[in-house]
Design an enzyme around this catalytic site. Structure first.
Site, mmCIF file in Angstrom:
data_model
loop_
_atom_site.group_PDB
_atom_site.id
_atom_site.type_symbol
_atom_site.label_atom_id
_atom_site.label_comp_id
_atom_site.label_asym_id
_atom_site.label_seq_id
_atom_site.Cartn_x
_atom_site.Cartn_y
_atom_site.Cartn_z
ATOM 1 N N HIS A 61 -13.222 -11.569 -16.711
ATOM 2 C CA HIS A 61 -13.346 -13.033 -16.746
ATOM 3 C C HIS A 61 -14.783 -13.421 -17.105
ATOM 4 C CE1 HIS A 61 -12.636 -17.222 -14.971
ATOM 5 N NE2 HIS A 61 -13.949 -17.151 -15.093
ATOM 6 N N GLU A 62 -15.751 -12.790 -16.421
ATOM 7 C CA GLU A 62 -17.164 -13.125 -16.661
ATOM 8 C C GLU A 62 -17.601 -12.690 -18.053
ATOM 9 O OE1 GLU A 62 -18.542 -15.147 -14.764
ATOM 10 O OE2 GLU A 62 -17.073 -14.954 -13.169
ATOM 11 N N GLN A 108 -23.107 -20.166 -17.884
ATOM 12 C CA GLN A 108 -22.576 -21.239 -17.026
ATOM 13 C C GLN A 108 -23.680 -22.109 -16.439
ATOM 14 O OE1 GLN A 108 -19.759 -18.334 -14.885
ATOM 15 N NE2 GLN A 108 -18.691 -20.285 -14.723
ATOM 16 N N CYS A 124 -12.323 -21.034 -12.069
ATOM 17 C CA CYS A 124 -13.627 -20.838 -12.696
ATOM 18 C C CYS A 124 -14.539 -21.974 -12.262
ATOM 19 C CB CYS A 124 -13.457 -20.859 -14.212
ATOM 20 S SG CYS A 124 -14.998 -20.675 -15.116
ATOM 21 N N LEU A 125 -15.790 -21.641 -11.938
ATOM 22 C CA LEU A 125 -16.731 -22.685 -11.517
ATOM 23 C C LEU A 125 -16.970 -23.704 -12.635
ATOM 24 C CD1 LEU A 125 -19.313 -20.526 -9.524
ATOM 25 C CD2 LEU A 125 -17.548 -22.044 -8.600
ATOM 26 N N GLY A 179 -18.248 -15.019 -8.955
ATOM 27 C CA GLY A 179 -18.830 -14.512 -10.194
ATOM 28 C C GLY A 179 -19.476 -15.641 -10.973
ATOM 29 N N HIS A 189 -16.955 -15.155 -20.690
ATOM 30 C CA HIS A 189 -17.957 -16.232 -20.785
ATOM 31 C C HIS A 189 -19.044 -15.886 -21.800
ATOM 32 C CE1 HIS A 189 -16.770 -19.131 -17.756
ATOM 33 N NE2 HIS A 189 -16.653 -18.203 -16.817
#
Ligand code: ZN
Length: 172
Positions: free
Chosen positions: A136-137, A51, A94-95, A46, A140
């Site tokens: 989660h996304e 990000q 998370c990235l 994701g 962000h």
């Protein structure tokens, strides 16, 4: 398509609240293509536009585990309509918080209203991993990272570790 740089914590941009998209046009589709390519290359399942430093309410996901068949999902201006009171716990990473993982509890299903890649209005009932990933996304988009749900001590330890990694990073 092109690869974009994924921002990592600590970075003030990740804390910005993203703006709604006015319409889904060529520019937005190009951005979604880039986001997807960047996510696959990372690799991750994701990615939110913020990000890669773009404060727009756009998310891409692919939770398929098939190695050959890709199942990309695109969410523009997503809004959660319903959350189940039942919770599910996943070990999240998370990235933007590289190499850090923690168990996070979230509603185990939700309904999300959004615009798709073509700009069509959609309603999706998500459960399990998909529900967790969407939530989660969507965090962000509000400038929230999963480490914000941890204790102050645990969170500051992670940020300290990430800051140290950054100062040691060299490009030659
Ligand atoms: Zn993330």
């Amino acid at each position: 398509m092109s690869l974009r740089t994924i921002l990592t914590e600590p970075n003030k941009i990740l804390r910005k609240v993203s703006e709604p998209v006015k319409k889904v046009g060529e520019e937005e589709r190009r951005l979604m293509d880039d986001m997807l390519e960047t996510m696959y290359a990372a690799p991750g399942i994701g990615l939110a536009a913020i990000q890669i430093g773009i404060p727009k309410r756009i998310i891409v996901l692919d939770i398929s585990k098939g190695e050959n068949k890709k199942e990309p999902m695109y969410f523009v201006n997503p809004v959660i309509k319903n959350k189940n009171s039942k919770k599910a716990t996943y070990e999240e990473g998370c990235l933007s918080v590289p190499d850090q993982f923690a168990e996070i509890e979230r509603p185990n299903s939700c309904e999300v209203e959004y615009l798709d890649y073509e700009g069509n209005k959609k309603l999706l009932k998500a459960s399990g991993l998909l529900a967790t990933c969407i939530q989660h996304e969507m965090d962000h988009l509000e400038g929230i990272l999963f480490i914000d749900y941890l204790s102050k001590l645990k969170k500051s330890m992670i940020i300290k570790k990430l800051s140290k990694n950054k100062s040691n990073r060299i490009v030659v």
